[in-house]
Design a protein around this motif. Structure first.
Motif, PDB file in Angstrom:
ATOM      1  N   ASP A  29       0.824  -1.203   0.000  1.00 21.34           N
ATOM      2  CA  ASP A  29       0.000   0.000   0.000  1.00 21.34           C
ATOM      3  C   ASP A  29       0.862   1.259   0.000  1.00 21.34           C
ATOM      4  OD1 ASP A  29      -2.332  -1.490   0.057  1.00 21.34           O
ATOM      5  OD2 ASP A  29      -2.436  -1.496   2.249  1.00 21.34           O
ATOM      6  N   SER A  30       0.464   2.203  -0.832  1.00 17.05           N
ATOM      7  CA  SER A  30       1.055   3.531  -0.838  1.00 17.05           C
ATOM      8  C   SER A  30      -0.031   4.556  -0.558  1.00 17.05           C
ATOM      9  CB  SER A  30       1.706   3.842  -2.197  1.00 17.05           C
ATOM     10  OG  SER A  30       2.895   3.111  -2.381  1.00 17.05           O
ATOM     11  N   TYR A  31       0.350   5.644   0.086  1.00 17.66           N
ATOM     12  CA  TYR A  31      -0.578   6.738   0.360  1.00 17.66           C
ATOM     13  C   TYR A  31      -0.017   8.008  -0.253  1.00 17.66           C
ATOM     14  CZ  TYR A  31      -2.659   3.583   3.790  1.00 17.66           C
ATOM     15  OH  TYR A  31      -3.263   2.509   4.396  1.00 17.66           O
ATOM     16  N   LEU A  51       7.336   0.160   4.701  1.00 15.20           N
ATOM     17  CA  LEU A  51       7.491  -1.255   4.366  1.00 15.20           C
ATOM     18  C   LEU A  51       6.984  -2.116   5.517  1.00 15.20           C
ATOM     19  CD1 LEU A  51      10.974  -1.477   2.609  1.00 15.20           C
ATOM     20  CD2 LEU A  51       8.743  -1.941   1.604  1.00 15.20           C
ATOM     21  N   LYS A  52       6.180  -3.113   5.190  1.00 12.26           N
ATOM     22  CA  LYS A  52       5.656  -4.030   6.195  1.00 12.26           C
ATOM     23  C   LYS A  52       6.793  -4.720   6.939  1.00 12.26           C
ATOM     24  CE  LYS A  52       1.116  -3.850   5.829  1.00 12.26           C
ATOM     25  NZ  LYS A  52       0.269  -3.456   6.984  1.00 12.26           N
ATOM     26  N   LEU A  53       6.641  -4.789   8.262  1.00 18.25           N
ATOM     27  CA  LEU A  53       7.568  -5.493   9.152  1.00 18.25           C
ATOM     28  C   LEU A  53       8.961  -4.884   9.180  1.00 18.25           C
ATOM     29  CD1 LEU A  53       6.634  -9.208   8.287  1.00 18.25           C
ATOM     30  CD2 LEU A  53       5.638  -7.724  10.038  1.00 18.25           C
ATOM     31  N   LEU A  54       9.105  -3.678   8.612  1.00 20.21           N
ATOM     32  CA  LEU A  54      10.428  -3.056   8.598  1.00 20.21           C
ATOM     33  C   LEU A  54      10.380  -1.592   9.015  1.00 20.21           C
ATOM     34  CD1 LEU A  54      13.424  -3.333   8.026  1.00 20.21           C
ATOM     35  CD2 LEU A  54      12.976  -2.826   5.618  1.00 20.21           C
ATOM     36  N   SER A  55       9.510  -0.798   8.397  1.00 24.89           N
ATOM     37  CA  SER A  55       9.416   0.623   8.747  1.00 24.89           C
ATOM     38  C   SER A  55       8.886   0.784  10.175  1.00 24.89           C
ATOM     39  CB  SER A  55       8.475   1.342   7.776  1.00 24.89           C
ATOM     40  OG  SER A  55       8.945   1.243   6.453  1.00 24.89           O
ATOM     41  N   ILE A  56       9.412   1.768  10.874  1.00 23.35           N
ATOM     42  CA  ILE A  56       8.929   1.984  12.240  1.00 23.35           C
ATOM     43  C   ILE A  56       7.544   2.603  12.248  1.00 23.35           C
ATOM     44  CG2 ILE A  56      11.247   2.164  13.230  1.00 23.35           C
ATOM     45  CD1 ILE A  56      10.910   5.199  13.263  1.00 23.35           C
ATOM     46  N   ASP A  57       7.088   3.119  11.102  1.00 25.51           N
ATOM     47  CA  ASP A  57       5.720   3.636  11.037  1.00 25.51           C
ATOM     48  C   ASP A  57       4.811   2.719  10.215  1.00 25.51           C
ATOM     49  OD1 ASP A  57       6.983   4.305   8.680  1.00 25.51           O
ATOM     50  OD2 ASP A  57       6.357   6.399   8.675  1.00 25.51           O
ATOM     51  N   ASP A  58       5.125   1.452  10.184  1.00 26.80           N
ATOM     52  CA  ASP A  58       4.215   0.450   9.636  1.00 26.80           C
ATOM     53  C   ASP A  58       3.136   0.191  10.682  1.00 26.80           C
ATOM     54  OD1 ASP A  58       2.942  -1.744   8.482  1.00 26.80           O
ATOM     55  OD2 ASP A  58       4.424  -3.160   9.262  1.00 26.80           O
ATOM     56  N   ARG A  59       2.005   0.855  10.565  1.00 31.37           N
ATOM     57  CA  ARG A  59       0.955   0.783  11.574  1.00 31.37           C
ATOM     58  C   ARG A  59      -0.422   0.905  10.932  1.00 31.37           C
ATOM     59  NH1 ARG A  59       2.543   5.613  15.545  1.00 31.37           N
ATOM     60  NH2 ARG A  59       0.307   5.540  16.063  1.00 31.37           N
ATOM     61  N   ILE A  66      -1.829  10.413   8.632  1.00 33.27           N
ATOM     62  CA  ILE A  66      -1.594  11.273   7.480  1.00 33.27           C
ATOM     63  C   ILE A  66      -2.603  12.418   7.464  1.00 33.27           C
ATOM     64  CG2 ILE A  66      -1.672  11.383   4.957  1.00 33.27           C
ATOM     65  CD1 ILE A  66      -0.608   8.500   4.926  1.00 33.27           C
ATOM     66  N   GLN A  67      -3.860  12.091   7.738  1.00 31.04           N
ATOM     67  CA  GLN A  67      -4.903  13.120   7.768  1.00 31.04           C
ATOM     68  C   GLN A  67      -4.635  14.128   8.879  1.00 31.04           C
ATOM     69  OE1 GLN A  67      -7.192  13.299   5.447  1.00 31.04           O
ATOM     70  NE2 GLN A  67      -8.186  15.138   6.277  1.00 31.04           N
ATOM     71  N   GLU A  68      -4.263  13.625  10.046  1.00 23.97           N
ATOM     72  CA  GLU A  68      -4.003  14.501  11.193  1.00 23.97           C
ATOM     73  C   GLU A  68      -2.877  15.482  10.905  1.00 23.97           C
ATOM     74  OE1 GLU A  68      -2.049  14.133  15.674  1.00 23.97           O
ATOM     75  OE2 GLU A  68      -2.974  12.364  14.750  1.00 23.97           O
ATOM     76  N   PHE A  69      -1.767  14.973  10.403  1.00 28.67           N
ATOM     77  CA  PHE A  69      -0.621  15.854  10.178  1.00 28.67           C
ATOM     78  C   PHE A  69      -0.776  16.671   8.896  1.00 28.67           C
ATOM     79  CE2 PHE A  69       1.202  12.867  13.226  1.00 28.67           C
ATOM     80  CZ  PHE A  69       1.797  13.758  14.107  1.00 28.67           C
ATOM     81  N   GLY A  70      -1.525  16.144   7.937  1.00 26.32           N
ATOM     82  CA  GLY A  70      -1.758  16.912   6.721  1.00 26.32           C
ATOM     83  C   GLY A  70      -2.474  18.218   6.992  1.00 26.32           C
ATOM     84  N   LEU A  97       7.582   8.940  12.554  1.00 32.57           N
ATOM     85  CA  LEU A  97       6.794   8.777  11.328  1.00 32.57           C
ATOM     86  C   LEU A  97       7.646   9.147  10.114  1.00 32.57           C
ATOM     87  CD1 LEU A  97       3.470  10.388  12.613  1.00 32.57           C
ATOM     88  CD2 LEU A  97       3.966   7.939  12.393  1.00 32.57           C
ATOM     89  N   PRO A  98       8.701   8.380   9.833  1.00 35.83           N
ATOM     90  CA  PRO A  98       9.650   8.759   8.778  1.00 35.83           C
ATOM     91  C   PRO A  98       9.044   8.826   7.387  1.00 35.83           C
ATOM     92  CG  PRO A  98      10.069   6.513   9.531  1.00 35.83           C
ATOM     93  CD  PRO A  98       9.110   7.126  10.504  1.00 35.83           C
ATOM     94  N   SER A  99       8.119   7.910   7.052  1.00 34.73           N
ATOM     95  CA  SER A  99       7.546   7.953   5.704  1.00 34.73           C
ATOM     96  C   SER A  99       6.665   9.180   5.515  1.00 34.73           C
ATOM     97  CB  SER A  99       6.763   6.678   5.404  1.00 34.73           C
ATOM     98  OG  SER A  99       5.565   6.608   6.139  1.00 34.73           O
ATOM     99  N   LEU A 100       6.054   9.671   6.592  1.00 32.91           N
ATOM    100  CA  LEU A 100       5.248  10.891   6.494  1.00 32.91           C
ATOM    101  C   LEU A 100       6.136  12.105   6.295  1.00 32.91           C
ATOM    102  CD1 LEU A 100       3.076   8.933   7.611  1.00 32.91           C
ATOM    103  CD2 LEU A 100       2.135  10.882   8.857  1.00 32.91           C
ATOM    104  N   ARG A 101       7.277  12.126   6.976  1.00 32.23           N
ATOM    105  CA  ARG A 101       8.218  13.224   6.750  1.00 32.23           C
ATOM    106  C   ARG A 101       8.643  13.267   5.282  1.00 32.23           C
ATOM    107  NH1 ARG A 101      12.578  14.248  11.663  1.00 32.23           N
ATOM    108  NH2 ARG A 101      11.071  15.141  13.116  1.00 32.23           N
ATOM    109  N   PHE A 102       8.962  12.095   4.751  1.00 35.74           N
ATOM    110  CA  PHE A 102       9.356  12.018   3.339  1.00 35.74           C
ATOM    111  C   PHE A 102       8.229  12.505   2.438  1.00 35.74           C
ATOM    112  CE2 PHE A 102       9.211   9.301  -0.536  1.00 35.74           C
ATOM    113  CZ  PHE A 102      10.292   9.847  -1.193  1.00 35.74           C
TER     114      PHE A 102
END
Length: 357
Positions: A29-31, A51-59, A66-70, A97-102
């Motif tokens: 999944d991508s957002y 990434l599943k089972l790897l990213s610390i923000d896999d939740r 994303i909505q909250e910080f957006g 939330l590293p992927s959100l920062r990116f």
């Protein structure tokens, strides 16, 4: 300027079962995050793809986050330069939330540059210079891996990276031996990625056997978090070691420096989605330079939205080693883009248009 925000989920489907030592992937999944200046008719797009089972923000609550910080970005002065964007995102989105920062860095950089998916003005984004990349060999049975190797060689790659640690090690060595029997290290560079599959006890012997095949380097031979064992492996200098998973979750310049000083690897692998975006990646590069540690940048299976951003960022540096940016062709339903892979290089083709999201 008042910005509008919305997001969209997109499930990417692999063309094949992509095997790693942590299991096989068939979809992900991508957002996409959209920041729009309706008055100017400009829209910036970013991508959050943990990434599943790897990213610390896999939740499971990622879409809600994303909505909250957006919404934090809709009633603030829009940055007018990249430095302000990095500072804004770093103070708005927590490092957990590293992927959100990116994603938000990417969307704002896109917006800043007119919403044309040109985030960085350099020779790559202006279609004047490609970036050398490695050809990635996914785990699977022996025939599947051999077929991939032959396809990459036929396609003109001179750097091949093979994931190891899922099938029998002797069979993996046989595949690498086959490549080396046909091509010298000057003709074909071989990298391997163990994704932490080896134990600390068995790693030295396996590294010696790999070194006999003139392997360029091995990524993450043992699982992350074993600082003393990893540091000892690096100091033995059996085979150059590149840290990958070891870097995940490390934020702040001081902590980055402490980690690299403790382990002293030969290389580090930089994945902006997993490490917290471009500002964090720049910090890793600066710290590595202080210690004489090499690096290359790798995508983390993003769609072409994220891959494009990472390619353009990479081209800000004088790239010498092949980078890990050839993942855009993995999916049956990726976003159409100007990105093209030819003869072991990735190009930005200005004649190609972006597809609809």
């Amino acid at each position: 300027m008042t910005l509008h925000f919305h997001q969209k989920k997109h499930t990417l489907n692999f063309k094949f079962k992509a095997g790693t030592s942590r299991g096989s992937l068939t979809s992900r999944d991508s957002y996409y995050v959209f920041l729009t200046d309706k008055q100017q008719g400009i829209q910036g797009i970013g991508e959050a793809s943990p990434l599943k089972l790897l990213s610390i923000d896999d939740r499971d609550d990622l879409a809600a986050l994303i909505q909250e910080f957006g919404l934090h970005f809709i009633n603030i002065p829009v940055p007018t330069q990249a430095k302000e964007i990095y500072e804004l995102v770093a103070t708005t989105v927590p490092p957990e939330l590293p992927s959100l920062r990116f994603a938000f860095e990417t969307a704002l950089l896109d917006l800043l540059n007119g919403g044309k998916r040109i985030l960085f003005n350099n020779n790559f984004s202006h279609a004047q210079a490609p970036i050398p990349i490695n050809g990635l060999i996914w785990m699977g049975d022996e025939k599947f891996m051999m077929d991939q190797v032959q396809a990459k060689l036929d396609a003109g790659f001179n750097c091949i990276k093979m994931k190891i640690g899922a099938i029998d090690f002797e069979k993996e060595l046989a595949i690498l031996s086959f490549i080396r029997s046909r091509y010298t290290k000057e003709q074909i560079t071989l990298r391997v990625d163990a994704n932490g599959a080896f134990t600390a006890a068995e790693a030295p012997d396996k590294l010696r056997r790999l070194a006999a095949l003139d392997i360029h380097s091995i990524e993450q031979p043992i699982q992350a978090g074993q600082l003393m064992a990893m540091g000892d492996l690096c100091q033995q200098q059996i085979l150059p070691i590149a840290l990958d998973e070891e870097l995940i979750g490390i934020s702040g310049r001081k902590d980055k420096l402490n980690l690299l000083e403790a382990i002293r690897p030969q290389y580090i692998i930089l994945k902006p989605t997993l490490l917290g975006g471009f500002l964090s990646t720049m910090e890793w590069i600066e710290v590595a330079a202080l210690l004489g540690i090499g690096w290359w940048i790798t995508s983390a299976l993003e769609s072409n939205i994220g891959l494009n951003a990472i390619c353009q960022f990479t081209a800000q540096y004088p790239v010498q080693l092949p980078q890990g940016l050839g993942t855009g062709q993995l999916y049956t339903n990726n976003i159409e883009s100007p990105l093209e892979v030819r003869r072991g290089q990735i190009f930005y083709n200005l004649e190609q248009q972006w597809g609809c999201l």
